[in-house]
Write an enzyme that holds these catalytic residues in place. Structure first.
Site, short mmCIF file in Angstrom:
data_model
loop_
_atom_site.label_atom_id
_atom_site.label_comp_id
_atom_site.label_asym_id
_atom_site.label_seq_id
_atom_site.Cartn_x
_atom_site.Cartn_y
_atom_site.Cartn_z
N HIS A 58 -11.77 -5.31 7.86
CA HIS A 58 -12.66 -5.51 6.77
C HIS A 58 -13.64 -4.71 6.83
CE1 HIS A 58 -9.78 -8.73 6.41
NE2 HIS A 58 -10.02 -9.15 5.04
N GLU A 98 0.66 -1.24 0.12
CA GLU A 98 -0.01 0.01 0.20
C GLU A 98 0.88 1.34 -0.03
OE1 GLU A 98 -0.85 -2.70 1.67
OE2 GLU A 98 -2.63 -3.25 0.81
#
Lengths: 370, 324
Positions: B129, B60
């Site tokens: 999540h 990322e």
């Protein structure tokens, strides 16, 4: 674990042994004398500029933190001699010399250190954040490792714009030895390898990450080898030798330019002072400091030029006087320049106007009572 | 007018951006061949090629950082972060570089990067999540943060974000990806950084954004049966925040409830409460109330319904506000 750490610390108390101290160095016959003298003049300018920055910091003309290129002059000059004007440069926070060698006026660079509105970044970047799009200096970066992913992205952008070749643009990304331990280093090298990017990562290894030795910090202390897990070739050169640095940088840049493949260049040097101006570096032994001073690249080049008959004492003093005058003018310019106006405080926070930005300065009423 | 899901609307918005702007490109983990975990980018690699829809390694900081570098050289990258919790390895690049390079370079450089983050819970998943980290980014000047709640806004706001010279983080309500809605493909109707009154009312105002918008509308309908007229505002933009629209409503209703999935502690709702208390002090009939997640890691699937704000919790807050 603690024991292992202590044992490791004991093993690496001193930075790696230095090369044999040299008093002079011979030059290749095909090296134009005026070019060598030019490199010397540039190194003297950086030296004088940084010594002056140190003074100005201690006189509170410069705020915050200030990291000097003292001891790295041959590296800065060698790297910038190899980099073409069409190439892009990203550096870490030890960036004053790079800005000067990319051709920025010493006055504008000093004004940036002073935080004045006439600075390279209008006083908004400060010592660690030199930006000048005109000379393709895309920033000094204050966060360790912060420059690596953006530099890698800039190299990706170049692959969209043109084919490899002698005229291709490439990116040079300078970083320190400590940065090779950060995740962004490894993510960036991996991306550069899988995407075949035209970028040269230059590790300036001054053997100390602040006060921590490379051996205590890096699993592979021969840092030029750290690209090997990404199949990026590495080379280590003597950072006290401006020609060795320039030639090493050219080899790496050529690979990026002609083959469009990344390269890793490690340049070895000594930091002559603390990590920043405020660091007395008490963690260094006197032997280590003596070794560093013996490897000082500026007097080394001076003596070498004199030994080669390319420079005499009087000329050398003229070089120094010239640099002194330029730096004094830079300081005078910075000193006389205006501070940024408080009315410009909110400028550039966003590229476009933002509604609802709280444009109330301390002391001003936020709510107008009915 | 055409009807599609929010996921498809974003897909179409990205397609339009790639068509209209040759400098735009998409980057992310498995967004090309796979089309993304939520298939939001499905078909785009086939249509625009691997250079415009870039499958990246799992990195990322590398994705966002290289996007910054691309932006510095004139490109308009749109990064997908696979899940809300996955943005944190890139947090450093977002907060220390992306948000600040424009200011640091005194406007010489801009970083028009869009970061798409599917966020929020309600999908039976767990921490990383199902989180709502928007307040962490809203606190950083230099970033713009928006969250569409319906297909029309999703279609337009992603395109408006891509056209913005500032970095924009688009928080996409992942549990609403399959919610269908009408899209006017001719007219966005509103600036992406403005709030929209989506249900007029006179007794109290509820401000929401993203996945809680349908919950607030359901609460307003339920309140109506009890004889209470509730105005619902879809905030749409978290930074900058459209306090004008909110304060205009509160001047009228005198009561404000702010709801979001993120924990209320240190959250966006607190900022709204503070600002509205400053601006509407004389109009308020009750304290500004917040309904949101609790100060805890996102809970496990079987009990997440007790964590997520629902119609009942909004109605309870409404009762409290109306009791003053």
């Amino acid at each position: 674990m603690a024991e292992r750490r202590r044992a490791a610390a004991a093993r690496v108390k001193e930075p790696a042994a230095p090369p044999e101290a040299q008093t002079t160095r011979a030059f290749p016959a095909d090296e134009p004398p005026e070019q060598l003298l030019g490199y010397y003049a540039d190194m003297v300018l950086i030296r004088k500029f940084e010594l002056s920055a140190d003074q100005m910091y201690k006189r509170a003309k410069i705020g915050g933190y200030c990291h000097l290129n003292l001891g790295e002059e041959a590296i800065v000059v060698g790297l910038m001699a190899a980099l073409l004007p069409t190439d892009y440069l990203f550096t870490n926070y030890r960036d004053h010399g790079y800005a000067l060698m990319r051709g920025l006026e010493p006055g504008r660079v000093m004004a940036e250190l002073f935080g004045k509105s006439t600075g390279v970044s209008k006083g908004r970047g400060g010592s660690m954040h030199m930006f000048d799009v005109g000379v393709r200096l895309l920033g000094g970066y204050g966060i360790v490792g912060g420059q690596l992913p953006p530099a890698t992205g800039a190299a990706l952008a170049l692959t969209y714009r043109g084919a490899p070749g002698p005229d291709a643009e490439v990116v040079m990304c300078q970083l320190g030895d400590g940065t090779t331990n950060i995740g962004a280093f490894h993510e960036s090298l991996n991306l550069a390898a899988v995407w075949h990017l035209p970028i040269v990562y230059v590790v300036v290894n001054n053997r100390l990450g602040m006060g921590t030795t490379v051996e205590a910090a890096a699993g592979e202390p021969e840092l030029y080898k750290r690209g090997s897990s990404y199949r990026i070739p590495g080379e280590r050169v003597d950072g006290t030798d401006v020609l060795a640095v320039r030639n090493g940088a050219r080899r790496a840049l050529d690979r990026a330019r002609l083959k469009r493949e990344p390269a890793l260049l490690e340049v070895m040097c000594y930091r002559l002072r603390g990590h920043s101006v405020v660091d007395p570096a008490r963690y260094r032994s006197s032997a280590d400091v003596e070794t560093a001073q013996a490897a000082d690249p500026v007097p080394l080049l001076r003596q070498s030029l004199i030994a080669a008959g390319l420079l005499d004492e009087a000329e050398a003093q003229r070089f120094e006087a010239d640099a002194d005058a330029r730096v004094a003018a830079a300081v005078a310019f910075a000193d006389a320049s205006p501070d940024p106006s408080p009315s410009q405080l909110f400028d550039y926070a966003y590229a476009t106007p933002v509604p609802n930005a709280p444009h109330a300065l301390p002391g001003e009423p936020v709510v107008v009572l009915p | 007018m055409t009807t599609m899901t929010i996921a498809k609307a974003i897909n179409e918005g990205l397609r339009a951006t790639l068509k209209n702007n040759p400098k735009a490109l998409l980057m992310g983990e498995d967004i090309g061949a796979l089309g993304g975990v939520y298939r939001v980018t499905e078909g785009l690699k086939k249509e625009f090629g691997a250079d415009r829809v870039v499958d990246t390694p799992l990195a990322e900081a590398g994705i966002i950082g290289t996007a910054i570098g691309l932006a510095l050289r004139g490109y308009h990258p749109i990064c997908e972060i696979q899940f809300d919790g996955f943005v944190f390895p890139g947090f450093n690049q977002i907060t220390t570089q992306l948000a600040k390079i424009h200011a640091r370079s005194a406007g010489q450089l801009s970083t028009p990067v869009v970061i798409r983050i599917p966020y929020g819970g309600g999908i039976g998943s767990i921490e990383h999540h199902s989180e709502s980290p928007e307040a962490l980014f809203a606190h950083t000047a230099g970033l713009r943060i928006i969250s569409p709640s319906n297909a029309h806004d999703a279609y337009w706001m992603i395109q408006q974000a891509a056209a913005c010279p500032d970095p924009v983080i688009v928080f996409e309500p992942k549990r609403r990806y399959w919610q269908k809605g009408e899209i006017n493909t001719d007219d966005p109707g509103l600036d992406p950084f403005q709030a929209r009154v989506i249900h007029p009312g006179t007794d109290a105002t509820i401000v929401v954004y993203g996945p809680l918008v349908p919950v607030a509308l359901a609460a307003a309908d339920a309140a109506e049966e009890d004889g209470h007229s509730v105005e619902v505002i879809d905030l749409r933009s978290i930074s900058p925040m459209d306090f004008e629209t909110v304060s205009t409503s509160v001047e009228k209703t005198g009561r404000l409830i702010v709801a979001h999935e993120a924990p209320t502690f240190g959250g966006v709702g607190g900022e709204i409460a503070a600002r509205i208390s400053e601006r509407c002090f004389y109009a308020l009939e009750s304290p500004v109330l917040r309904v949101g997640g609790f100060h805890m890691p996102y809970p496990v699937a079987r009990v997440e319904e007790h964590y997520l704000p629902d119609v009942d919790r909004l109605l309870e807050a409404l009762d409290r506000a109306l009791a003053y």
